[in-house]
Scaffold this motif. Structure first.
Motif, short mmCIF file in Angstrom:
data_model
loop_
_atom_site.label_atom_id
_atom_site.label_comp_id
_atom_site.label_asym_id
_atom_site.label_seq_id
_atom_site.Cartn_x
_atom_site.Cartn_y
_atom_site.Cartn_z
N LEU A 72 2.42 -3.47 -15.69
CA LEU A 72 3.64 -4.28 -15.63
C LEU A 72 3.99 -4.66 -14.19
CD1 LEU A 72 5.81 -2.45 -18.30
CD2 LEU A 72 4.70 -4.68 -18.52
N PHE A 73 3.81 -3.73 -13.26
CA PHE A 73 4.12 -4.05 -11.87
C PHE A 73 3.19 -5.12 -11.32
CE2 PHE A 73 7.15 -1.05 -9.60
CZ PHE A 73 7.91 -0.81 -10.73
N LYS A 74 1.95 -5.10 -11.75
CA LYS A 74 1.01 -6.16 -11.34
C LYS A 74 1.42 -7.49 -11.95
CE LYS A 74 -3.10 -3.27 -10.66
NZ LYS A 74 -4.44 -2.90 -11.19
N LYS A 75 1.77 -7.47 -13.23
CA LYS A 75 2.13 -8.71 -13.94
C LYS A 75 3.36 -9.36 -13.33
CE LYS A 75 3.25 -10.46 -18.56
NZ LYS A 75 2.17 -11.45 -18.58
N PHE A 76 4.37 -8.53 -12.96
CA PHE A 76 5.64 -9.06 -12.44
C PHE A 76 5.70 -9.03 -10.91
CE2 PHE A 76 6.63 -8.08 -16.82
CZ PHE A 76 7.52 -9.07 -17.19
N ASN A 77 4.61 -8.62 -10.29
CA ASN A 77 4.55 -8.54 -8.82
C ASN A 77 5.70 -7.70 -8.26
OD1 ASN A 77 3.47 -9.07 -6.26
ND2 ASN A 77 4.72 -10.91 -5.98
N LEU A 78 5.85 -6.49 -8.78
CA LEU A 78 6.94 -5.61 -8.40
C LEU A 78 6.47 -4.53 -7.42
CD1 LEU A 78 8.58 -5.03 -11.91
CD2 LEU A 78 9.32 -6.63 -10.13
N LYS A 79 7.38 -4.11 -6.58
CA LYS A 79 7.16 -2.99 -5.66
C LYS A 79 8.34 -2.04 -5.81
CE LYS A 79 3.49 -4.68 -3.45
NZ LYS A 79 2.17 -4.00 -3.41
N PHE A 80 8.12 -0.78 -5.41
CA PHE A 80 9.24 0.15 -5.43
C PHE A 80 9.31 0.91 -4.11
CE2 PHE A 80 5.92 3.13 -6.59
CZ PHE A 80 6.39 4.39 -6.22
N PHE A 81 10.43 1.56 -3.88
CA PHE A 81 10.63 2.35 -2.68
C PHE A 81 11.54 3.52 -3.03
CE2 PHE A 81 13.06 -1.54 -2.89
CZ PHE A 81 14.38 -1.17 -2.71
N TYR A 82 11.64 4.47 -2.12
CA TYR A 82 12.42 5.65 -2.45
C TYR A 82 13.15 6.19 -1.22
CZ TYR A 82 8.52 8.46 -0.48
OH TYR A 82 7.56 9.01 0.35
N SER A 83 14.17 6.99 -1.48
CA SER A 83 14.84 7.77 -0.44
C SER A 83 14.66 9.24 -0.80
CB SER A 83 16.32 7.42 -0.33
OG SER A 83 17.02 7.74 -1.51
N VAL A 84 14.57 10.08 0.21
CA VAL A 84 14.36 11.51 -0.02
C VAL A 84 15.18 12.30 0.99
CG1 VAL A 84 12.24 11.47 1.38
CG2 VAL A 84 12.65 13.36 -0.20
N ILE A 85 15.75 13.40 0.54
CA ILE A 85 16.59 14.24 1.39
C ILE A 85 16.22 15.70 1.17
CG2 ILE A 85 18.94 15.07 1.82
CD1 ILE A 85 19.99 12.36 0.99
N TYR A 86 16.00 16.42 2.27
CA TYR A 86 15.89 17.87 2.19
C TYR A 86 17.30 18.43 1.92
CZ TYR A 86 11.06 18.61 3.73
OH TYR A 86 9.68 18.64 3.81
N THR A 87 17.43 19.26 0.90
CA THR A 87 18.74 19.76 0.50
C THR A 87 19.41 20.55 1.63
OG1 THR A 87 17.83 19.94 -1.74
CG2 THR A 87 19.97 20.96 -1.33
#
Length: 280
Positions: A82-97
């Protein structure tokens, strides 16, 4: 002025509690992806069809963590398709507790802060930076519609209050900090050497909660990212987790964007604030 609506589907994994809560994990992660509004119903149809073919009910609330390994692998393949078909990318945020607790402070008289909201603020800055390009290129206002699965109503209220400061800054508006119910002080950031604010358009940001097949995609992104980073931490306990080194080998790595590469790690302010090593 025209208005363009962009959807931002998000989900979190790991820790997300208040600053004075007992941590259950070492980190909290939020992952998300942007998609144009006209593609949302098409993606909805495709993901529901794909899940049905995997004998998963798209109407039910699905969790990647509750699937067996074979089902998880098939779901990841579906997301890739689906990501290839719709040309989608994702990203994230991360935090050490532990670093978040240090950043906020643990004074008993201090108001508790929401790590869930901080994860959203961090990833929202990235999303709005990407949307700024749309404003500049197409001379349009942008409504960013954030969509997540279940969020406690109190946390949702906190999120709206917290991210309004970011939106006000980007729109060139003043922020108000209330001292009492009727008294407040206003603040405004000016004279920036590099001004990231759009020059010919404004932002509107809203957040809503829904359980759908598309929010399951966000669940997959956050779960796989959390699991991958936990494994990475075992051999690299002192390294930042929002880098290309940390995300190398992620099952959806080809669709990840905006990770700090080795030559840019000195500019990784978020990693320095919320990365490893900050202790109370």
């Amino acid at each position: 002025m025209n208005k363009t609506t962009i959807y931002f589907f998000i989900d979190e994994s790991g820790d997300k509690g208040y600053s004075n809560s007992r941590p259950f994990h070492e980190i909290g992660v939020m992952a998300g992806f942007l998609i144009n509004d006209w593609n949302v119903p098409i993606l909805q149809e495709k993901i529901e069809s794909g899940l049905s073919k995997l004998n998963l009910d798209p109407i039910k609330k699905l969790h990647m963590s509750e699937l067996d390994k074979t089902q998880q692998a098939k779901v990841i393949d579906l997301i890739k398709e689906l990501f290839k078909k719709f040309n989608l990318k994702f990203f994230y945020s991360v935090i050490y507790t532990s670093s978040y607790a240090y950043f906020v402070g643990l004074n008993p008289e201090q108001q508790k802060e929401s790590m869930h909201s901080q994860l959203l603020q961090n990833i929202l800055i990235t999303a709005l930076s990407l949307c700024t390009r749309i404003i500049e290129k197409f001379n349009t206002d942008v409504k960013l519609q954030i969509v997540s699965d279940n969020i406690d109503s109190g946390v949702l209220k906190t999120m709206k209050k917290d991210f309004s400061r970011i939106v006000n800054f980007l729109n060139g508006a003043r922020n108000r900090t209330y001292i009492t119910k009727t008294e407040y002080v206003e603040s405004e950031i000016t004279n920036l050497s590099h001004d990231p604010r759009p020059k010919n358009g404004k932002f509107e940001v809203d957040i809503r909660v829904e359980n759908s097949a598309i929010t399951f995609i966000s669940d997959v992104l956050s779960y796989t990212t959390f699991q991958h980073l936990i494994k990475f931490m075992q051999d690299n306990p002192t390294m930042d987790l929002n880098t290309s080194k940390a995300s190398f080998g992620h099952p959806l790595e080809e669709f990840l964007m905006l990770q700090f590469t080795p030559d840019l790690e000195e500019m990784n302010l978020i990693g320095k604030i919320f990365g490893p090593g900050r202790k109370n």
